[in-house]
Scaffold this active site. Structure first.
Site, mmCIF file in Angstrom:
data_model
loop_
_atom_site.group_PDB
_atom_site.id
_atom_site.type_symbol
_atom_site.label_atom_id
_atom_site.label_comp_id
_atom_site.label_asym_id
_atom_site.label_seq_id
_atom_site.Cartn_x
_atom_site.Cartn_y
_atom_site.Cartn_z
ATOM 1 N N TYR A 170 0.796 -1.232 0.000
ATOM 2 C CA TYR A 170 0.000 0.000 0.000
ATOM 3 C C TYR A 170 0.832 1.288 0.000
ATOM 4 O O TYR A 170 0.276 2.378 -0.069
ATOM 5 C CB TYR A 170 -0.979 0.009 1.180
ATOM 6 C CG TYR A 170 -2.293 -0.651 0.828
ATOM 7 C CD1 TYR A 170 -3.206 -0.017 -0.021
ATOM 8 C CD2 TYR A 170 -2.620 -1.912 1.301
ATOM 9 C CE1 TYR A 170 -4.399 -0.615 -0.370
ATOM 10 C CE2 TYR A 170 -3.814 -2.525 0.962
ATOM 11 C CZ TYR A 170 -4.698 -1.866 0.121
ATOM 12 O OH TYR A 170 -5.876 -2.467 -0.234
ATOM 13 N N GLU A 256 -2.784 -30.210 8.521
ATOM 14 C CA GLU A 256 -3.000 -29.361 7.344
ATOM 15 C C GLU A 256 -4.188 -28.427 7.523
ATOM 16 O O GLU A 256 -4.098 -27.228 7.253
ATOM 17 C CB GLU A 256 -3.234 -30.229 6.098
ATOM 18 C CG GLU A 256 -3.564 -29.419 4.852
ATOM 19 C CD GLU A 256 -4.023 -30.262 3.676
ATOM 20 O OE1 GLU A 256 -4.503 -29.659 2.693
ATOM 21 O OE2 GLU A 256 -3.910 -31.488 3.721
ATOM 22 N N ASP A 308 -4.512 -34.136 4.018
ATOM 23 C CA ASP A 308 -5.513 -34.793 3.170
ATOM 24 C C ASP A 308 -4.852 -35.844 2.281
ATOM 25 O O ASP A 308 -3.681 -35.727 1.908
ATOM 26 C CB ASP A 308 -6.215 -33.770 2.273
ATOM 27 C CG ASP A 308 -7.190 -32.882 3.032
ATOM 28 O OD1 ASP A 308 -7.619 -33.286 4.132
ATOM 29 O OD2 ASP A 308 -7.525 -31.792 2.522
#
Length: 427
Positions: A170, A256, A308
């Protein structure tokens, strides 16, 4: 009498509803089994260290005779970073005064400039560089961004303050246009100056959290992670603030997903099996990777990963263990050695009889990603990973950690993880 029969029947029903619960040993037995594993691992590591060298120092890139020369960065003080920036700017000024214009010599972070080093079990950056000239239409904008980032970092060094990557973006939105562009150049600058990204005093917003049997100091304040509620303690973005780590845990559980983390935190799994639970809520961020490495190196605890059962879960695990190609220049500081793949593994889908309706078909992109990973050297090094990935690609099935909830919302903490620890079932 009828009440007793009813109670007995309900217990039998519960055992039937929770597959494999009947073969679970008492917690005390599982803990003793795990303690003996940890003890034997420590002895084996000490023996290997003694056989290879009288020194306990870990192997570094400098100790190896590699065919390709590689580059690594180091932690630098603010004054050293300031000096490096000023040296670069002086060289640019001289080049302009000589009538040669100016350009930056930027280390290439392309995939072709990456090298997996089996001895270190991590990805490193080779020494190829590219010129980024100002007097070129194709690179003028990126050269301008690089100059701007250098000027901003120099300001941070003078003021001795930290800012977030978002703050940096910014300062000049019209020039940067998108934060991914300022973030990418920030990594380039880190490579150019030969320092870690944290040495630049630019940090990412807090993302990762930790809960469990860990006490540490955060900027002088002592934090007890058993008393941080279900949400846990946000991992400090500035690793320099973290110190005095103490723990009676037996292992670190790297998770995870935020959903699995919340389940384990609410069930206070860390009290039943003394451990530290940490998650980055998806893709690993720098702060979580630094924090995990610090815990591993200081507490000397094994790290077990729960991800996963899909190619992206294994990718996330590999980033923690071997590093990412995007930040291979700092892999020495960002990687955690010897992380064990606990689950969910492709072989678990049949082993734990996960229902078909809880399994997901792999997309063409998933299959391609899985096949691409089979070509990676860090995967080939581990035969267990190759076997599991081949099974995944062949079956074309994937599953999330939450698939275990089909047996009950607490099956993960009550049966799956205890049984994994009991059987020492990890790769």
């Amino acid at each position: 009498m009828a009440d007793k029969k009813k109670r007995k029947r309900s217990k039998d029903d519960e055992a039937e509803e929770l597959p494999f619960k009947s073969i679970l040993e008492p917690d005390a037995v599982i803990l003793e089994l795990f303690k003996s594993y940890v003890s034997s691992s420590i002895k084996a590591a000490a023996g290997a260290g003694g056989a290879s060298s009288s020194s306990s120092k870990p192997l570094t890139l400098a100790d190896l005779s590699l065919s390709s020369s590689c580059r690594e960065v180091a932690d630098l003080s603010l004054s050293s970073v300031q000096t490096e920036i000023e040296t670069v700017i002086v060289q640019i000024a001289r080049s302009i005064l000589a009538g040669d214009g100016f350009s930056f010599n930027v280390p290439s972070r392309a995939a072709s400039n990456q090298l997996y080093v089996p001895e270190l079990d991590r990805i490193v950056l080779k020494d190829k560089s590219t010129l980024r000239p100002f007097a070129s239409v194709s690179s003028v904008r990126k050269t301008t961004i690089t100059t701007r980032i250098l000027a901003l970092i120099h300001q941070l060094c003078l003021r001795k303050i930290h800012v977030t990557k978002r703050d940096l973006f910014y300062t000049d939105v019209k020039l940067f246009q998108d934060q991914t562009q300022s973030d990418a150049v920030l990594d380039d600058v880190s490579c150019m100056l030969g320092c870690t990204r944290s040495s630049l005093n630019v940090i990412a917003a807090e993302k990762g959290v930790v809960v469990g049997r860990l006490i540490f100091s955060d900027n002088g304040d002592m934090i007890d992670c058993t008393k941080m509620g279900m949400g846990g303690k946000a991992i400090p973005p500035n690793i320099d603030r973290v110190g005095d780590m103490q723990s009676d845990a037996l292992f670190i559980l790297l998770v995870e997903k935020d959903a699995a983390y919340m389940r384990l935190a609410e069930d206070r799994f860390y009290n039943r099996f003394p451990c530290i639970i940490v998650t980055a809520k998806g893709q690993p961020d720098v702060a979580t990777r630094l924090f995990l490495r610090k815990m591993k190196m200081e507490l000397k605890l094994p790290v077990l990963a729960l991800v996963d059962s899909d190619p992206y879960g294994l990718k996330i695990l590999s980033v923690y263990g071997c590093g990412s190609k995007n930040m291979s220049y700092d892999s020495a500081n960002l990687t955690t050695p010897d992380i064990k793949w606990l689950g969910i593994r492709p072989s678990d889908l049949d082993k734990y009889k996960i229902p078909e309706q809880c399994r997901l078909p792999m997309t063409e992109q998933d299959i391609k990603t899985g096949k691409d990973m089979l070509e990676e050297d860090f995967v080939k090094k581990n035969p267990g990973w190759v076997e599991e990935l081949n099974l995944m690609v062949k079956s074309k099935q994937k599953a999330e950690i939450q698939a275990l909830s089909s047996f009950g919302f607490q099956y993960l903490s009550e049966v799956y993880l205890p049984l994994k620890l009991q059987q020492q079932d990890w790769l």
